[in-house]
Write a protein that holds these residues in place. Sequence first.
Motif, PDB file in Angstrom:
ATOM      1  N   MET A 262      38.364  36.115  29.590  1.00 59.32           N
ATOM      2  CA  MET A 262      37.376  36.881  30.069  1.00 59.32           C
ATOM      3  C   MET A 262      36.493  35.564  30.747  1.00 59.32           C
ATOM      4  O   MET A 262      36.328  34.738  30.249  1.00 59.32           O
ATOM      5  N   LEU A 263      35.834  36.166  31.770  1.00 57.69           N
ATOM      6  CA  LEU A 263      34.955  35.227  32.627  1.00 57.69           C
ATOM      7  C   LEU A 263      33.572  35.222  31.861  1.00 57.69           C
ATOM      8  O   LEU A 263      32.890  36.407  31.478  1.00 57.69           O
TER       9      LEU A 263
ATOM     10  N   ARG B  84      42.711  37.015  38.076  1.00 56.38           N
ATOM     11  CA  ARG B  84      43.675  38.128  37.656  1.00 56.38           C
ATOM     12  C   ARG B  84      42.726  39.255  37.076  1.00 56.38           C
ATOM     13  O   ARG B  84      41.793  38.922  36.538  1.00 56.38           O
ATOM     14  N   TYR B  85      43.004  40.668  37.782  1.00 54.56           N
ATOM     15  CA  TYR B  85      42.354  41.732  37.276  1.00 54.56           C
ATOM     16  C   TYR B  85      43.160  42.616  36.369  1.00 54.56           C
ATOM     17  O   TYR B  85      44.350  42.856  36.666  1.00 54.56           O
ATOM     18  N   TYR B  86      42.681  42.757  35.309  1.00 50.11           N
ATOM     19  CA  TYR B  86      43.506  43.593  34.286  1.00 50.11           C
ATOM     20  C   TYR B  86      42.607  44.980  34.070  1.00 50.11           C
ATOM     21  O   TYR B  86      41.688  44.972  33.559  1.00 50.11           O
ATOM     22  N   PRO B  87      43.385  46.124  34.693  1.00 54.59           N
ATOM     23  CA  PRO B  87      42.536  47.270  34.606  1.00 54.59           C
ATOM     24  C   PRO B  87      42.626  47.774  33.276  1.00 54.59           C
ATOM     25  O   PRO B  87      41.471  48.476  32.831  1.00 54.59           O
ATOM     26  N   LEU B  88      43.434  47.536  32.376  1.00 53.55           N
ATOM     27  CA  LEU B  88      43.518  48.340  31.196  1.00 53.55           C
ATOM     28  C   LEU B  88      43.338  46.757  30.168  1.00 53.55           C
ATOM     29  O   LEU B  88      44.530  45.947  30.023  1.00 53.55           O
ATOM     30  N   LEU B  89      42.540  46.326  29.447  1.00 52.15           N
ATOM     31  CA  LEU B  89      42.453  45.166  28.624  1.00 52.15           C
ATOM     32  C   LEU B  89      43.442  45.099  27.328  1.00 52.15           C
ATOM     33  O   LEU B  89      43.735  43.872  27.121  1.00 52.15           O
ATOM     34  N   LYS B  90      43.959  46.405  26.989  1.00 55.01           N
ATOM     35  CA  LYS B  90      44.817  46.449  26.061  1.00 55.01           C
ATOM     36  C   LYS B  90      46.334  46.092  26.304  1.00 55.01           C
ATOM     37  O   LYS B  90      47.259  45.621  25.595  1.00 55.01           O
ATOM     38  N   ASN B  91      46.574  45.974  27.729  1.00 52.04           N
ATOM     39  CA  ASN B  91      47.781  45.641  28.374  1.00 52.04           C
ATOM     40  C   ASN B  91      47.951  44.553  29.246  1.00 52.04           C
ATOM     41  O   ASN B  91      47.362  44.576  30.272  1.00 52.04           O
ATOM     42  N   LYS B  92      48.194  43.236  28.647  1.00 51.54           N
ATOM     43  CA  LYS B  92      47.808  42.015  29.480  1.00 51.54           C
ATOM     44  C   LYS B  92      49.034  41.818  30.426  1.00 51.54           C
ATOM     45  O   LYS B  92      49.080  41.067  31.266  1.00 51.54           O
ATOM     46  N   ASP B  93      50.224  42.562  30.488  1.00 50.12           N
ATOM     47  CA  ASP B  93      51.206  42.704  31.087  1.00 50.12           C
ATOM     48  C   ASP B  93      50.982  43.171  32.374  1.00 50.12           C
ATOM     49  O   ASP B  93      51.804  43.019  33.355  1.00 50.12           O
ATOM     50  N   VAL B  94      49.921  43.994  32.808  1.00 48.90           N
ATOM     51  CA  VAL B  94      49.697  44.637  33.904  1.00 48.90           C
ATOM     52  C   VAL B  94      48.336  43.977  34.426  1.00 48.90           C
ATOM     53  O   VAL B  94      47.539  44.199  33.882  1.00 48.90           O
ATOM     54  N   PHE B  95      48.840  43.459  35.483  1.00 42.92           N
ATOM     55  CA  PHE B  95      47.386  42.674  36.478  1.00 42.92           C
ATOM     56  C   PHE B  95      47.768  42.503  37.899  1.00 42.92           C
ATOM     57  O   PHE B  95      48.879  42.760  38.224  1.00 42.92           O
ATOM     58  N   THR B  96      46.713  42.430  38.652  1.00 43.13           N
ATOM     59  CA  THR B  96      46.818  42.185  40.066  1.00 43.13           C
ATOM     60  C   THR B  96      45.863  40.931  40.421  1.00 43.13           C
ATOM     61  O   THR B  96      45.058  40.639  39.725  1.00 43.13           O
TER      62      THR B  96
ATOM     63  N   VAL C  52      28.981  42.677  36.636  1.00 38.74           N
ATOM     64  CA  VAL C  52      30.222  43.153  37.544  1.00 38.74           C
ATOM     65  C   VAL C  52      30.185  42.283  38.756  1.00 38.74           C
ATOM     66  O   VAL C  52      29.097  41.848  39.008  1.00 38.74           O
ATOM     67  N   VAL C  53      31.358  42.377  39.457  1.00 42.18           N
ATOM     68  CA  VAL C  53      31.652  41.601  40.608  1.00 42.18           C
ATOM     69  C   VAL C  53      32.303  42.425  41.388  1.00 42.18           C
ATOM     70  O   VAL C  53      33.097  42.954  41.131  1.00 42.18           O
ATOM     71  N   LYS C  54      32.155  41.765  42.851  1.00 39.13           N
ATOM     72  CA  LYS C  54      33.270  42.538  43.709  1.00 39.13           C
ATOM     73  C   LYS C  54      34.655  41.661  43.972  1.00 39.13           C
ATOM     74  O   LYS C  54      34.246  40.542  44.175  1.00 39.13           O
ATOM     75  N   ILE C  55      35.638  42.269  44.039  1.00 39.49           N
ATOM     76  CA  ILE C  55      36.927  41.438  44.267  1.00 39.49           C
ATOM     77  C   ILE C  55      37.452  42.007  45.334  1.00 39.49           C
ATOM     78  O   ILE C  55      37.541  43.269  45.881  1.00 39.49           O
TER      79      ILE C  55
ATOM     80  N   ILE D  73      33.354  41.872  34.805  1.00 38.96           N
ATOM     81  CA  ILE D  73      34.029  40.675  34.598  1.00 38.96           C
ATOM     82  C   ILE D  73      34.754  40.325  33.263  1.00 38.96           C
ATOM     83  O   ILE D  73      35.494  39.215  33.280  1.00 38.96           O
ATOM     84  N   GLU D  74      34.589  41.204  32.432  1.00 37.30           N
ATOM     85  CA  GLU D  74      35.453  41.389  31.177  1.00 37.30           C
ATOM     86  C   GLU D  74      37.003  41.541  31.430  1.00 37.30           C
ATOM     87  O   GLU D  74      37.953  41.153  30.872  1.00 37.30           O
ATOM     88  N   HIS D  75      37.243  42.214  32.672  1.00 33.60           N
ATOM     89  CA  HIS D  75      38.810  42.449  33.112  1.00 33.60           C
ATOM     90  C   HIS D  75      39.065  41.222  34.017  1.00 33.60           C
ATOM     91  O   HIS D  75      40.411  41.602  34.582  1.00 33.60           O
ATOM     92  N   LEU D  76      38.484  40.177  34.168  1.00 34.89           N
ATOM     93  CA  LEU D  76      39.053  39.219  34.954  1.00 34.89           C
ATOM     94  C   LEU D  76      39.442  37.997  34.204  1.00 34.89           C
ATOM     95  O   LEU D  76      38.702  37.651  33.226  1.00 34.89           O
ATOM     96  N   GLU D  77      40.242  37.127  34.844  1.00 34.32           N
ATOM     97  CA  GLU D  77      40.715  35.776  34.477  1.00 34.32           C
ATOM     98  C   GLU D  77      40.906  34.939  35.595  1.00 34.32           C
ATOM     99  O   GLU D  77      41.504  35.357  36.459  1.00 34.32           O
TER     100      GLU D  77
END
Length: 60
Positions: free
Chosen positions: A1-2, A14-26, A42-45, A54-58
Amino acid sequence: MLKTQQIQMNAKVRYYPLLKNKDVFTEHVITSECWEVCGETVVKISDKSGGVSIEHLELI
């Protein structure tokens, strides 16, 4: 988390649409400064419309 102070234009993330599943990201690039929406930072990507929490970003 940033944290807000880590947000920099053109940073790769890396953007994680679902925080519970760190295997799925773009992978994306930050394209804006951060702002607040209803108490959420929030931030634009790249390749996404609107802002994302930003909680969904790494940082890569």
